[in-house]
Design an enzyme around this catalytic site. Structure first.
Site, PDB file in Angstrom:
ATOM      1  CE1 TYR A 124      10.247   6.427  -2.078  1.00 37.70           C
ATOM      2  CE2 TYR A 124       8.234   5.730  -0.957  1.00 37.70           C
ATOM      3  CZ  TYR A 124       9.019   5.778  -2.099  1.00 37.70           C
ATOM      4  OH  TYR A 124       8.602   5.192  -3.258  1.00 37.70           O
ATOM      5  NE  ARG A 136       0.375   3.659   2.974  1.00 34.54           N
ATOM      6  CZ  ARG A 136      -0.034   3.042   1.852  1.00 34.54           C
ATOM      7  NH1 ARG A 136       0.780   2.897   0.837  1.00 34.54           N
ATOM      8  NH2 ARG A 136      -1.255   2.594   1.738  1.00 34.54           N
TER       9      ARG A 136
HETATM   10  C1  FMN Z   1       1.661   2.674  -9.151  1.00 32.16           C
HETATM   11  C2  FMN Z   1       1.736   2.695  -7.668  1.00 32.16           C
HETATM   12  C3  FMN Z   1       2.151   3.839  -7.011  1.00 32.16           C
HETATM   13  C4  FMN Z   1       2.207   3.904  -5.623  1.00 32.16           C
HETATM   14  N1  FMN Z   1       2.517   5.052  -4.996  1.00 32.16           N
HETATM   15  C5  FMN Z   1       2.446   5.164  -3.658  1.00 32.16           C
HETATM   16  C6  FMN Z   1       2.577   6.401  -3.002  1.00 32.16           C
HETATM   17  O1  FMN Z   1       2.737   7.425  -3.621  1.00 32.16           O
HETATM   18  N2  FMN Z   1       2.511   6.428  -1.662  1.00 32.16           N
HETATM   19  C7  FMN Z   1       2.306   5.301  -0.927  1.00 32.16           C
HETATM   20  O2  FMN Z   1       2.266   5.374   0.285  1.00 32.16           O
HETATM   21  N3  FMN Z   1       2.131   4.132  -1.531  1.00 32.16           N
HETATM   22  C8  FMN Z   1       2.168   4.026  -2.864  1.00 32.16           C
HETATM   23  N4  FMN Z   1       1.912   2.840  -3.478  1.00 32.16           N
HETATM   24  C9  FMN Z   1       1.519   1.683  -2.662  1.00 32.16           C
HETATM   25  C10 FMN Z   1      -0.020   1.582  -2.624  1.00 32.16           C
HETATM   26  O3  FMN Z   1      -0.581   2.660  -1.899  1.00 32.16           O
HETATM   27  C11 FMN Z   1      -0.459   0.283  -1.959  1.00 32.16           C
HETATM   28  O4  FMN Z   1      -0.023   0.275  -0.615  1.00 32.16           O
HETATM   29  C12 FMN Z   1       0.083  -0.931  -2.691  1.00 32.16           C
HETATM   30  O5  FMN Z   1      -0.126  -0.814  -4.082  1.00 32.16           O
HETATM   31  C13 FMN Z   1      -0.599  -2.203  -2.190  1.00 32.16           C
HETATM   32  O6  FMN Z   1      -1.973  -2.141  -2.374  1.00 32.16           O
HETATM   33  P1  FMN Z   1      -2.734  -2.877  -3.612  1.00 32.16           P
HETATM   34  O7  FMN Z   1      -2.364  -4.315  -3.520  1.00 32.16           O
HETATM   35  O8  FMN Z   1      -4.184  -2.631  -3.338  1.00 32.16           O
HETATM   36  O9  FMN Z   1      -2.266  -2.262  -4.874  1.00 32.16           O
HETATM   37  C14 FMN Z   1       1.876   2.758  -4.879  1.00 32.16           C
HETATM   38  C15 FMN Z   1       1.485   1.589  -5.547  1.00 32.16           C
HETATM   39  C16 FMN Z   1       1.387   1.559  -6.913  1.00 32.16           C
HETATM   40  C17 FMN Z   1       0.890   0.302  -7.581  1.00 32.16           C
END
Ligand code: FMN
Ligand code: FAD
Length: 783
Positions: free
Chosen positions: A570, A618
């Site tokens: 971003y 982050r």
């Molecule tokens: C549907 C979705 C939306 C996400 N939106 C964001 C977000 O708004 N900001 C962000 O920093 N990461 C976002 N992520 C990344 C998650 O915070 C996380 O880092 C990523 O899903 C890996 O973790 P997990 O394996 O537990 O899902 C998003 C992930 C998913 C699946």
């Protein structure tokens, strides 16, 4: 059939045995440049599981091998005067020389021709062979000769090591981490037969130099090691046999088969000695090749089947070896750790062994780990029980004046369900239910600081009063109905803006209704994405002001914590990564310059955000792409933000460029959190394919992160933390009064379920060979 095997190591000999058993008429010849009993090194080690394989494939050689073995069950970790032993590992050691003699004898018995002192330098002499097995070891001449075809990748690791022996008896696989005036030395040692043990010494290149080991001959360097480890060797000598100090090459080959030639063992791929799997891999390659030869109709088909069927298993072992060797290369990161936490880190380094797994095998050890963790929490002023501590996941934490009841976090996740940036009832239910579900901290999705800062038309924002009051409603609900704290993640989409909702095409440009987008440099995300405008100073000032305004609104909403999103490609991330920032002004070029604008924004927000409330950032700790951000850069980035007042670094990775090559797997981003936390000495939160409370505890107990965020698991299970609390008996977890009967039930049932599962696991676990041997040697009880 005629089969030529080049190399009489474990891979070549075992392949000869298995192929000859299968085809007694085949003419199989092994060519080995050395003499029959002329072997370097001391012992090799196998796990019980590998021995089971050998038993199935060739019982006679299995029996002879196991008669010669030394068995042990324990791993012992010596660090700063403490010894921690963990049982239930099931390993055995054998002399490499004896192993080869057994395999030679068995091969001869089956009618394999063995040609010693025969060096092969050209495969053309085997023009009439149906199959040529290239088992010529780590420096394989044939792999190098056909380098353009096999395309090997050789990653020469930084640490140096030497393989020695000793007469010192050992009753466990022993790791000794030794502090010296020159730096840390590590010994990996195990007994392989009565009165003989293998000793692999390892150190980093700087310590090696400082210790004056450069240029010493074998005897002199063995003497130096004997001085360092003399307290443990207790008068036993160190023995040498071509014990030169070397760097370990991790080898991977893109192809394993060329015409009728096939690479086997170390020639095709290596696995670091710290997971003791080189000989295992070599012999299991032989098994896979023999199986493929049995099943496929032609040699060509068999070789293809071998490569296709075997590659994944080899790559998995290599991945575990990579993770393990990196742990050893960076052992200085953990040098200040409490010895028990250090030992826990050694045990869990390659992900195969976890907190729950160890609880089953070595409950006293894990109890000590928990106590050490609780002691650290108590030292921070929390009144936690140190004698009967809760699991690490349920230990509280403080960031500035914000206290979090446990270490489980709901990761920020866009819901793409806002209307003109205004969070809706969906968001209230979404965040509200996750807060009630027990997580210590909830992150909002990336909330955008302006209309044009949005990723998609469904993203939430915080640039007007309507959005502010909608967010306040959510924050108030969380505070009134749960113990969770809530963190606002603020961001600007940059070049990934004006794109479709996730379910309509992630990161794909909007076909209509889009808006102008900006970035550090005018580089579109996809070739057909909208071209972003390069930000000038006025645009930067406007964006900074928008972040500050959103910060002030966030404070009015009552958020407990604030995160600045500088990851995932971003806007602010686009400044940090050299792949997306090609500016020539003071915001481009060096990492220091690339960090300038994100830090400016962070500092402005920090000034607007109350001093007693924490802030995080982050980051993408690697771009997973050539020329992009690396783990080392992430340490520099984390240090820069820490100096600017960040309290926590939220360590994510990637999503910077389309052609990145991420290496996914369980907990795949945790090594970056580990690196940032333990090199930059800043609190971290890790995230990424962490799916169980067991993994959360493993990461925390090993000191690889301070908080653990889960994204996708929380999408389907708002009560992830409450359920985990029931499993670990963390009674104090928050539960709203409305739900108490449910809590009581799950806590009651979990005790029983856990006991049942443990009983089942204990019953299902076959006895290790060490246990069987101990039982067999017990005198019969008098009737
Ligand atoms: C549907 C979705 C939306 C996400 N939106 C964001 C977000 O708004 N900001 C962000 O920093 N990461 C976002 N992520 C990344 C998650 O915070 C996380 O880092 C990523 O899903 C890996 O973790 P997990 O394996 O537990 O899902 C998003 C992930 C998913 C699946
Ligand atoms: C320090 C160290 C410690 C290790 N510790 C362990 C351990 O604890 N456990 C474990 O399982 N593994 C261990 N290994 C790895 C193990 O030694 C190898 O992974 C294993 O031997 C691989 O078997 P291989 O048959 O593929 O190769 P090798 O055993 O290397 O055999 C290749 C053979 O080919 C012969 N050769 C080479 N070129 C030619 C030629 N042109 N013509 C004829 N012959 C040729 C060589 O002389 C050699 O005998 C360790 C390795 C090192 C370096």
């Amino acid at each position: 059939m005629k089969i030529a095997i080049i190399g009489g190591g474990p891979a070549g000999l075992y392949a000869a045995i298995l192929l000859r058993k299968q085809r007694p008429q085949a003419e199989i010849t092994v060519y080995e440049r050395n003499r029959a009993d002329d072997t370097f090194g001391f012992g090799v080690v196998f796990s019980d599981a590998t021995l089971d394989n050998f038993e199935k494939c060739d019982p006679p050689s299995y029996r002879r091998i196991t008669q010669e073995f030394a068995y042990w069950d324990d791993i012992a970790v010596h660090f700063r005067g403490a010894v921690h032993r963990v049982g239930g590992n099931g390993f055995c050691g054998c002399s490499r020389r004896k192993l080869l003699l057994i395999l030679q004898e068995r091969a001869r018995e089956l009618g394999v021709a063995l040609r010693f002192e025969t060096e092969i330098d050209d495969e053309s002499r085997f023009a009439d062979a149906d199959l040529i097995v290239l088992a010529d070891g780590i420096n394989s001449r044939f792999r190098e000769k056909h380098i353009a075809h096999f395309e090997p990748e050789v990653d020469v690791r930084s640490n140096v090591f030497a393989w020695m022996g000793s007469t010192r008896p050992l009753d466990a696989f022993t790791f000794i981490f030794q502090e010296t005036e020159w730096g840390p030395f590590i010994a990996h040692a195990y007994q392989y037969e009565a009165g003989r043990s293998t000793w692999i010494f390892e150190t980093d290149p700087a310590t090696f130099k400082r210790a004056g080991l450069e240029g010493l001959n074998e005897k002199q360097s063995a003497d130096r090691m004997a001085e360092i480890f003399g307290w443990f060797l207790k008068g036993h000598p160190l023995l040498t046999n071509r014990s030169m100090w070397r760097n370990f090459p991790m080898i991977r080959s893109k192809r394993w088969v060329k015409d009728k030639m096939v690479l086997l063992g170390d020639a095709k791929a290596t696995a670091h000695f710290s997971i003791g799997s080189g000989t295992k891999l070599a012999m299991e390659d032989a098994i896979a090749l023999a199986e493929a030869m049995e099943q496929a109709p032609t040699v060509d088909a068999a070789l293809q089947k071998y490569e296709e069927g075997r590659r994944e298993e080899v790559e998995k072992t290599q991945h575990a070896a990579d993770v393990s060797l990196v742990w050893f290369e960076h052992v200085d990161r953990f040098w200040e750790f409490d010895p028990v936490q250090f030992a826990f880190g050694v045990m869990t380094r390659s992900k195969a062994i976890t907190y729950d797994n160890l609880t089953l095998r070595a409950p006293d050890f894990v109890a000590e780990v928990d106590k050490a963790f609780a002691r650290q929490v108590r030292a921070k002023g929390f009144d936690v029980d140190v004698e009967k501590p809760l699991a690490p996941m349920f230990q509280p934490m403080r960031l500035r004046e914000m206290e979090i009841a446990n270490r489980a976090v709901v990761s920020p996740m866009c819901m793409y369900s806002a209307r003109e940036g205004v969070p809706t009832d969906f968001h209230l239910v979404h965040y509200g239910s996750r807060a009630i579900g027990g997580a210590g901290l909830i992150f909002t999705e990336m909330t955008c600081v302006g209309r044009d800062a949005r990723i998609t038309p469904g993203c939430t924002g915080l640039w007007n009063d309507e959005q502010e009051s909608a967010w306040r409603r959510i924050v108030d609900f969380v505070h009134a109905n749960s113990a969770a704290k809530i963190c606002l993640q603020l961001g600007h989409a940059g070049r990934k803006g004006a794109t479709k909702l996730m379910w309509d095409g992630m990161d794909r440009p909007l076909e209509e209704g889009g808006w102008d987008i900006v970035s550090a440099s005018p580089i579109p995300y996809f070739p057909d994405s909208k071209m972003p405008r390069e930000m000038d100073r006025a645009a930067m000032d406007a964006v900074k002001a928008a972040f500050v305004q959103a910060t002030e609104r966030g404070e009015r909403c009552g958020f407990d914590m604030l995160e600045l999103h500088c990851a995932h490609g971003y806007l602010l991330a686009s400044f940090i990564s050299p792949l997306t920032n090609q500016r020539t002004d003071e915001y481009g070029g060096s990492l220091e310059n690339r960090l300038r604008f994100p830090l400016e924004v962070f500092e402005a927000m920090r000034s607007a955000w109350p001093t007693h409330k924490p802030m995080s950032v982050r980051i993408s700790a690697t771009d997973w792409a050539e020329g992009g951000i690396t783990g080392d850069d992430a340490v520099t980035i984390a240090r820069a933000f820490a100096e600017a007042g960040v309290d926590l670094v939220d360590v994510s990775t990637g999503q910077t460029v389309r052609d990145a090559q991420p290496v996914y797997g369980r907990m795949f981003q945790t090594p970056f959190s580990d690196q940032v936390r333990n090199e930059a000495r800043v609190a971290t939160m890790c995230v990424g394919n962490i799916t169980t409370a067991d993994q959360v505890n493993t990461i925390l107990a090993a000191g690889r992160a301070d908080l653990v965020a889960l994204g996708r698991p929380h999408l389907v299970d708002p009560a992830f933390t409450l359920k985990a609390a029931a499993w670990y008996g963390a009674e104090g977890v928050f539960c709203p009064p409305q739900y108490l009967p449910g809590k009581e039930q799950i806590f009651r049932n979990s005790v029983r379920d856990r006991q049942d599962l443990e009983d089942l696991k204990i019953k299902a676990k076959p006895k290790t060979r060490a246990e069987l041997k101990a039982e067999a040697s017990k005198p019969l009880a008098a009737e």
